[in-house]
Design a protein around this motif. Sequence first.
Motif, short mmCIF file in Angstrom:
data_model
loop_
_atom_site.label_atom_id
_atom_site.label_comp_id
_atom_site.label_asym_id
_atom_site.label_seq_id
_atom_site.Cartn_x
_atom_site.Cartn_y
_atom_site.Cartn_z
N ASN A 1 -36.97 4.49 3.08
CA ASN A 1 -37.11 5.46 2.00
C ASN A 1 -38.12 4.98 0.96
N GLN A 2 -38.06 3.69 0.64
CA GLN A 2 -39.02 3.16 -0.35
C GLN A 2 -40.46 3.25 0.15
N MET A 3 -40.65 3.30 1.50
CA MET A 3 -42.00 3.46 2.03
C MET A 3 -42.52 4.88 1.83
N GLY A 4 -41.63 5.82 1.59
CA GLY A 4 -42.07 7.19 1.33
C GLY A 4 -41.54 8.24 2.29
N ILE A 5 -40.43 7.92 2.99
CA ILE A 5 -39.82 8.91 3.87
C ILE A 5 -38.48 9.32 3.28
N SER A 6 -38.28 10.61 3.06
CA SER A 6 -36.99 11.09 2.58
C SER A 6 -36.35 11.94 3.65
N ARG A 7 -35.03 11.88 3.72
CA ARG A 7 -34.34 12.62 4.77
C ARG A 7 -33.32 13.60 4.20
N VAL A 8 -33.33 14.80 4.74
CA VAL A 8 -32.33 15.80 4.41
C VAL A 8 -31.41 15.92 5.62
N PHE A 9 -30.10 15.89 5.38
CA PHE A 9 -29.15 15.84 6.49
C PHE A 9 -28.70 17.23 6.94
N GLN A 10 -28.10 17.23 8.12
CA GLN A 10 -27.61 18.49 8.68
C GLN A 10 -26.51 19.09 7.77
N THR A 11 -25.51 18.26 7.44
CA THR A 11 -24.58 18.69 6.39
C THR A 11 -25.07 18.03 5.12
N PRO A 12 -25.25 18.79 4.04
CA PRO A 12 -25.85 18.21 2.84
C PRO A 12 -25.13 16.93 2.40
N LEU B 1 -38.17 14.56 6.05
CA LEU B 1 -37.54 14.85 7.34
C LEU B 1 -36.36 15.77 7.12
N LEU B 2 -36.35 16.87 7.84
CA LEU B 2 -35.24 17.82 7.68
C LEU B 2 -34.51 17.93 9.00
N ASP B 3 -33.20 17.70 8.95
CA ASP B 3 -32.39 17.77 10.17
C ASP B 3 -31.60 19.07 10.13
N GLU B 4 -32.02 20.04 10.89
CA GLU B 4 -31.40 21.36 10.93
C GLU B 4 -30.98 21.84 9.55
N PRO B 5 -31.96 22.10 8.69
CA PRO B 5 -31.63 22.39 7.30
C PRO B 5 -30.86 23.70 7.10
N THR B 6 -30.85 24.58 8.09
CA THR B 6 -30.14 25.84 7.88
C THR B 6 -28.90 25.95 8.76
#
Lengths: 400, 251
Positions: free
Chosen positions: B76-87, B171-176
């Motif tokens: 994450n500190q390198m610049g990658i953020s992740r959004v999870f399937q369940t928030p 990165l978005l993991d099945e955001p909807t």
Amino acid sequence: MFGLDKKDTTLLIVVALMVLLAPFILNPFPEGSAMAQFNAGYPDLMQRFVIFGIFAIGFNILFGLTGYLSFGHAAFLGVGSYSAVWMFKLLSMNIIPAIVLSILVSGIFAAVIGFVSLRRSGIYFSILTLAFAQMSYNLAYSVLTPITNGETGLQLSLNDPRILGSSATADGSIPVTSLFGLEMRAAEQIQIGPWAFQFSVGFYTCAIIMLIAFYLSIRIFRSPFGLMLRAVKSNQQRMNYTGLNTRPYTLTAFIISGMYAGLAGGLLACMDPLAGAERMQWTASGEVVLMTILGGAGTLIGPVLGAGFIKYFENIFSKINESTLDGWFSFLPDGLQHAVVWVADHFVGSGWHLTLGILFMLVVIFLPGGLVEGGQRIYAWISGSKRKAKAAETKTEPAE
Amino acid sequence: MGILDVKNVSKRFGGLKALSDVNLSVKENTVHAIIGPNGAGKSTLLNCLVGKLIPDTGSVMFDGQSVLGRAPYEINQMGISRVFQTPEIFGDLTVFENMMIPIFAKRDGSFRMHAYETVASEAEMVEQAEKMLIDMNMIDKRHMHAASMSRGDKRRLEIGMCLSQQPRLLLLDEPTAGMARADTNNTIDLLRQIKAERDITIAIIEHDMHVVFSLADRITVLAQGTPLVEDEPQNIRGNPKVREAYLGESA
């Protein structure tokens, strides 16, 4: 004030007043009256209130904020006491170096135990801390006898070097603990009518240290660091994926709370310069968990209330005996009196744990937020009924 | 060379070959969708990108640096953020506090003991958090407990928390997943807006074709652990191989 917002400043001032006026507040019944045995305003007990208050405030920084339930905090209490007594033996009877050493040593101790225990969370963490505390207890009880004096407990003696002080006083007795010459056991009694109020140096020393400890805990709660600790409790997964390393946060919280426990242990030794292994036993670790939950984990004032509550029961309820009960129920017919006393007797004296257990269950079931939640409910109920009354007034007006 | 380069990545779970020889390159400032039927290895691939899993072979390079063997917080500190399937949000905290945490993490790194200041006294950080809440259209919910919000709002908050760190790759993991149609459309609008307003690369794993075709610049179809095709959306739609992977041999 002091970097606190208005609400916290009010809380701090209220707590400060309550603590500093404790000799009055805890002594509501005149001397010699039937209720006098419920008075808690004597130095010995008041010191316990504030010292265990410090212990619980520190425990709450770990448990209340991060949610890590340590079952071995009594180990730090014991380490603090041993360190303080050693300082009295080797250096001087001044309490300052003793307190400083007990905080430092318990901090180092907490760093070691925390480093290992915090590799696991949940029940495994609790069991690890419990194991460490029991190990410490057994070490203190037997293996480390040269340092801890085993089952007798560490005591002062006339042969202690006390480099900066004297081994013995002029009349050949062991010197007493003091703060630059101000003796901890010195007390002043003020007689107002039938009431006798006692003010002791020891209590006020502990009280001021407790207020400082309480203030620091408010600052930690409100700081970005405190926010991170609450985040640990809420969602570690999200923390990791937000670029935060949870391990140093939990370890720091563990060390801080260990230092609080060490401070409490050190103060116990300052008030009464001896340290025994039983102070580290698992029941003592369990007690601080009860205090925190009973008062309200994660709240600022809860642990202090919980500590006061439990220590009051321990000291007051345990003193009621069969003859006292006989006196209370003497108005009943003979057979009934015996029956009532027989039942009640199990809840007082050495049976005070039973009363405490029932109260604890009631609080946990009906007030999951502890005594603080009880207070909030009463407040809401009072202000709610006021509002209702007001609403009723305004409602009736148009009818006129 | 893209911002994210996945080369020859394989991952085995016992007898199951979850990923075999995956090659993938995500170009900077694009939206790259990874789609595929259930069990295609989409989530395994994502977990390899964020440090949750370490692939058996191959390399994952982000901006010229390997992410393999690093902990999630370092990635994450390198610049990658992740959004999870369940928030994944801080349910016990308020919306405002939720937003402050990533902002502190961005400024202070993985650990710093800030016990002298109060949260409220960090004016600059508070301002940033409020600005992001306004951007996310959530400023009126700032005092709400995050756990008490609707799924769509939680998702919006989570995306806002990720964006507040100004990541280079989101990165978005099945955001909807599991959202009502209205919430899905809101999320699509939000992601479109983010794409238009920010210099950001988005990699998205998705089941819902409607979402994929409304957002993606480029699509990789994954089937049985290997990339089947990689192309632009209009070419994917009619591709017989993709239809086969999704609907089975008979189609």
